[in-house]
Design an enzyme around this catalytic site. Structure first.
Site, short mmCIF file in Angstrom:
data_model
loop_
_atom_site.label_atom_id
_atom_site.label_comp_id
_atom_site.label_asym_id
_atom_site.label_seq_id
_atom_site.Cartn_x
_atom_site.Cartn_y
_atom_site.Cartn_z
N LYS A 49 -16.74 12.22 -20.38
CA LYS A 49 -16.08 12.89 -21.76
C LYS A 49 -17.66 11.56 -22.44
O LYS A 49 -16.76 10.47 -22.64
CB LYS A 49 -15.03 12.00 -21.85
CG LYS A 49 -14.33 13.36 -22.60
CD LYS A 49 -14.92 13.05 -24.40
CE LYS A 49 -13.75 11.41 -24.78
NZ LYS A 49 -14.66 11.63 -26.25
N SER B 147 -12.26 0.99 -26.66
CA SER B 147 -11.63 -0.46 -27.40
C SER B 147 -10.37 -0.77 -26.49
O SER B 147 -9.80 0.09 -25.74
CB SER B 147 -11.09 -0.10 -28.66
OG SER B 147 -10.30 1.02 -28.42
N GLU C 187 -11.23 -8.11 -32.93
CA GLU C 187 -13.08 -7.62 -32.90
C GLU C 187 -13.32 -7.00 -34.16
O GLU C 187 -12.61 -5.62 -33.85
CB GLU C 187 -12.37 -6.49 -31.79
CG GLU C 187 -14.37 -6.65 -31.10
CD GLU C 187 -14.11 -5.22 -29.73
OE1 GLU C 187 -12.88 -4.25 -29.56
OE2 GLU C 187 -15.08 -4.93 -29.52
N GLU D 282 -17.36 10.60 -29.38
CA GLU D 282 -17.69 11.85 -30.18
C GLU D 282 -19.11 11.68 -31.60
O GLU D 282 -19.36 12.58 -31.81
CB GLU D 282 -16.78 12.77 -30.69
CG GLU D 282 -15.61 11.56 -31.18
CD GLU D 282 -14.96 10.83 -30.52
OE1 GLU D 282 -15.46 10.07 -29.22
OE2 GLU D 282 -13.55 11.37 -30.84
N ARG D 283 -19.13 10.28 -30.76
CA ARG D 283 -20.16 10.08 -31.97
C ARG D 283 -21.67 10.08 -32.40
O ARG D 283 -22.52 10.14 -33.36
CB ARG D 283 -19.60 8.70 -32.05
CG ARG D 283 -18.35 8.52 -33.08
CD ARG D 283 -18.23 7.29 -33.90
NE ARG D 283 -16.85 6.86 -34.07
CZ ARG D 283 -15.38 7.67 -34.08
NH1 ARG D 283 -16.00 8.89 -34.72
NH2 ARG D 283 -14.73 7.02 -34.45
N CYS E 210 -20.59 -4.81 -26.68
CA CYS E 210 -19.55 -5.90 -25.94
C CYS E 210 -19.52 -6.71 -25.45
O CYS E 210 -18.72 -7.53 -25.24
CB CYS E 210 -18.66 -4.95 -24.50
SG CYS E 210 -20.55 -4.37 -23.67
N PHE F 29 -19.07 5.08 -27.96
CA PHE F 29 -20.54 5.03 -28.55
C PHE F 29 -20.91 3.91 -28.25
O PHE F 29 -22.65 4.34 -28.74
CB PHE F 29 -20.18 5.58 -30.35
CG PHE F 29 -19.72 3.63 -31.00
CD1 PHE F 29 -20.96 3.94 -31.64
CD2 PHE F 29 -19.09 3.30 -30.67
CE1 PHE F 29 -20.83 2.19 -32.05
CE2 PHE F 29 -18.39 1.52 -31.78
CZ PHE F 29 -19.78 1.34 -31.76
P1 NAD Z 1 -13.54 3.68 -28.75
O1 NAD Z 1 -12.10 2.95 -27.41
O2 NAD Z 1 -12.71 4.20 -30.24
O3 NAD Z 1 -13.67 5.28 -27.80
C1 NAD Z 1 -13.50 4.59 -26.40
C2 NAD Z 1 -13.34 6.51 -25.41
O4 NAD Z 1 -12.26 6.79 -25.85
C3 NAD Z 1 -14.38 7.38 -26.34
O5 NAD Z 1 -14.94 8.39 -25.29
C4 NAD Z 1 -13.64 8.03 -27.24
O6 NAD Z 1 -13.59 9.61 -27.53
C5 NAD Z 1 -12.00 7.81 -26.71
N1 NAD Z 1 -10.65 7.71 -27.56
C6 NAD Z 1 -10.95 7.39 -28.62
N2 NAD Z 1 -9.01 7.27 -29.27
C7 NAD Z 1 -8.62 8.21 -27.95
C8 NAD Z 1 -7.03 8.33 -28.10
N3 NAD Z 1 -6.32 7.79 -28.49
N4 NAD Z 1 -6.41 8.87 -26.66
C9 NAD Z 1 -7.41 8.73 -25.76
N5 NAD Z 1 -9.34 8.53 -25.99
C10 NAD Z 1 -9.39 8.03 -26.84
O7 NAD Z 1 -14.29 2.95 -28.01
P2 NAD Z 1 -15.32 3.02 -29.65
O8 NAD Z 1 -15.82 2.99 -31.21
O9 NAD Z 1 -15.76 4.16 -29.16
O10 NAD Z 1 -16.63 1.93 -28.96
C11 NAD Z 1 -16.29 0.74 -28.98
C12 NAD Z 1 -15.48 -0.34 -27.83
O11 NAD Z 1 -15.43 -0.86 -26.43
C13 NAD Z 1 -15.15 -1.80 -28.56
O12 NAD Z 1 -14.42 -1.93 -28.50
C14 NAD Z 1 -16.31 -2.30 -27.13
O13 NAD Z 1 -15.87 -3.53 -27.02
C15 NAD Z 1 -15.72 -1.37 -26.43
N6 NAD Z 1 -16.42 -1.71 -24.88
C16 NAD Z 1 -16.82 -2.91 -24.19
C17 NAD Z 1 -17.52 -2.28 -23.09
C18 NAD Z 1 -17.29 -3.44 -21.91
O14 NAD Z 1 -17.76 -3.53 -20.71
N7 NAD Z 1 -15.82 -3.81 -21.78
C19 NAD Z 1 -18.66 -1.88 -23.26
C20 NAD Z 1 -19.02 -0.89 -24.47
C21 NAD Z 1 -17.89 -0.84 -25.27
#
Ligand code: NAD
Length: 498
Positions: free
Chosen positions: A172, A225, A381, A175-176, A280, A148
């Site tokens: 994909k 994450s 985090e 969803e937020r 991130c 998100f």
């Molecule tokens: P998230 O992991 O909750 O979601 C990321 C994606 O995975 C979304 O599209 C979500 O719909 C999907 N998803 C969520 N739960 C899932 C599951 N159980 N099974 C399969 N898919 C699932 O992350 P977020 O809260 O949207 O974003 C924040 C996180 O992203 C933080 O941990 C941040 O550090 C990380 N991030 C990392 C980078 C990087 O470059 N390393 C960049 C941006 C964000």
């Protein structure tokens, strides 16, 4: 109520799946409903992508880059409107969203030069009368699953390069804050990209699982994450896909006693509290070395107290809300636990309310001193506007602390010593390092990625590593014998020295 639909084969599609609410984080109100893609929608997207990709891969580089150049111009022309779309669902300020679009657009700039970035190699006379050349061909259909916190920039690390290399791309998004993905899809259509080359399917875990299991998807780029990154990589690989999965982070900024404390504090504060700490490459941890602690904490306090918190749409706002009510609770709980375990409160944003936005997901900038490595405020985090200060005796101790973190995304050192900067940059276990730069996000013609639990897979995102990730190498060995030449076949393994 506005419905946000999938974008399949050049048009918006409802799909048969259930709808999920999308909130305005500044008010807590539901502002749209989101279609979620079931297996049928994912199947339709993959089928359209496979058909479109064959023709797209056969389209000349000149034509492909012409469309990417047009897309770049459309992104520039539509930046303000797209920034407002991001801000409404994410909560970040419009200025911050403009910055995000600009950094994402850099990857479009890079992809406009894909004909240079994806050149093959050629060796004449590798053996007598034998030439060898290599070329990199597209993987086919690529899926991007994104978080998100950067609804435009992170997908843009992926799709311009994937598409430039001749792939079809299925996004994909989170969803937020899903609306920006559809906005980008419409811009691609306006730029002349053939239907099916860029598509959007919305949803959560079920949609991700359908993409990971689909035999028509050749590669998956994930950013999110760490637990989900690990899951996506394991499932994707088990299903025979190429996977890069960028995970979470806990970036440290080390401040040496010889640093300019006012400068360091201003930089660290922007890294910690910009976008409400939801980057991130945010800087949630300051490591004060020796005598740096007292002046640094005083300067950080002054910076944190200057920040105006409010809705992202208000030009006076420096910092908006966090993404959900749960995220707000997580930040407050972590700060409270640390304080109860002995951390010092320097700035306390836990009780903040914003007038007229009492139901918004706001937390004020919070600064804790004398935090220790066992506290969850440090260990986990937190992904919110919480900055912790840990104190260490010297640079060796700082390196030991930073390198004991399971994350290894970015890290920074603030110093006036070249020797300390070099020792830190070479010794730190992280993929991206800043020297007097708090958020060392690489420019698009380098690649972006962390180490350890911040990245699963072999390739970093965007830049040259993305070209490799989205293409498969092929080496072609050629002989055109003259009809009079004597080329002997041998039963022994052929030698190249003949
Ligand atoms: P998230 O992991 O909750 O979601 C990321 C994606 O995975 C979304 O599209 C979500 O719909 C999907 N998803 C969520 N739960 C899932 C599951 N159980 N099974 C399969 N898919 C699932 O992350 P977020 O809260 O949207 O974003 C924040 C996180 O992203 C933080 O941990 C941040 O550090 C990380 N991030 C990392 C980078 C990087 O470059 N390393 C960049 C941006 C964000």
């Amino acid at each position: 109520m506005r419905t946000i639909k999938h974008w399949i084969d050049g048009t918006e599609v409802d799909g048969a799946g259930p709808f999920t609410p999308v909130h305005d984080p500044a008010t807590g109100a539901v502002i749209a409903e989101l279609a979620t893609a079931d297996q049928g929608v994912v199947d339709a997207a993959v089928a359209a992508a496979r058909t479109a990709q064959r023709a797209w891969a056969a389209t000349s580089l000149a034509r492909r880059t012409e469309i990417l150049f047009r897309m770049r111009e459309l992104v520039v022309a539509n930046t303000d409107e797209l920034a407002r779309v991001i801000s409404a669902e994410h909560g970040k300020t419009v200025d911050d969203a403009i910055g995000e679009i600009g950094r994402g657009r850099e990857t479009l700039d890079f992809a406009c030069g894909i004909n240079q970035a994806n050149k093959g190699e050629f060796s004449a006379d590798a053996s007598t009368g034998v030439d060898v050349h290599s070329l990199r061909q597209p993987v086919g259909v690529v899926a991007g699953i994104t978080p998100f916190n950067f609804p435009v920039m992170v997908p843009m690390w992926m799709h311009p390069v994937a598409i430039g290399c001749g792939n079809a791309f299925i996004l994909k998004p989170s969803e937020r804050d899903p609306s920006a993905a559809n906005f980008v899809a419409r811009l691609y259509a306006e730029a002349g990209l053939p239907d099916g080359v860029f598509q959007v399917v919305h949803g959560g875990k079920d949609t991700v699982d359908a993409l990971l299991a689909h035999p028509g998807v050749g590669a998956v780029s994930f950013v999110g994450s760490t637990p989900i990154a690990r899951y996506v990589q394991q499932v994707g690989i088990a299903n025979g896909k190429r996977v890069q999965a960028l995970g979470g982070a806990n970036n440290h900024a080390v401040v040496m006693p010889d640093a300019d404390f006012e400068f360091a504090a201003a930089q660290i504060s922007s890294g910690a509290f910009g976008s409400a700490g939801q980057r991130c490459m945010a800087v949630p941890v300051a490591v004060a070395v020796g005598g740096a602690a007292e002046p640094l904490v005083a300067a950080l306090k002054a910076e944190a107290e200057k920040i105006t918190v409010g809705p992202g749409s208000d030009p006076a706002t420096d910092m908006g809300p966090v993404i959900t009510a749960q995220a707000r609770e997580r930040v407050i709980r972590s700060a409270t636990d640390a304080i109860e375990a002995g951390a010092g409160v320097v700035v306390d944003g836990r009780d903040l309310t914003v007038r007229g936005h009492e139901n918004g997901y706001f937390v004020g900038p919070t600064l804790l001193d004398n935090v220790t490595p066992e506290m969850s405020a440090y260990r986990d985090e937190i992904f919110g506007p919480l900055l912790t200060v840990l104190r260490v005796a010297d640079l060796d101790e700082a390196l030991e602390l930073v390198n004991s973190s399971p994350f290894g995304n970015g890290s920074a050192i603030f110093t006036n010593s070249g020797e300390a900067a070099r020792r830190y940059s070479h010794g730190v276990e992280a993929g991206m390092v800043g020297v007097n730069v708090p958020i060392p996000t690489p420019v698009a013609y380098y690649s972006f990625g962390g180490w350890k639990d911040s990245l699963f897979g072999d390739h970093h995102a965007h830049g040259p590593e993305a070209v490799r990730f989205y293409t498969r190498n092929k080496v072609i060995t050629t002989r055109w014998p003259h009809r009079d030449s004597q080329v002997e076949a041998s039963m022994s393994f052929p030698s190249t020295t003949d």
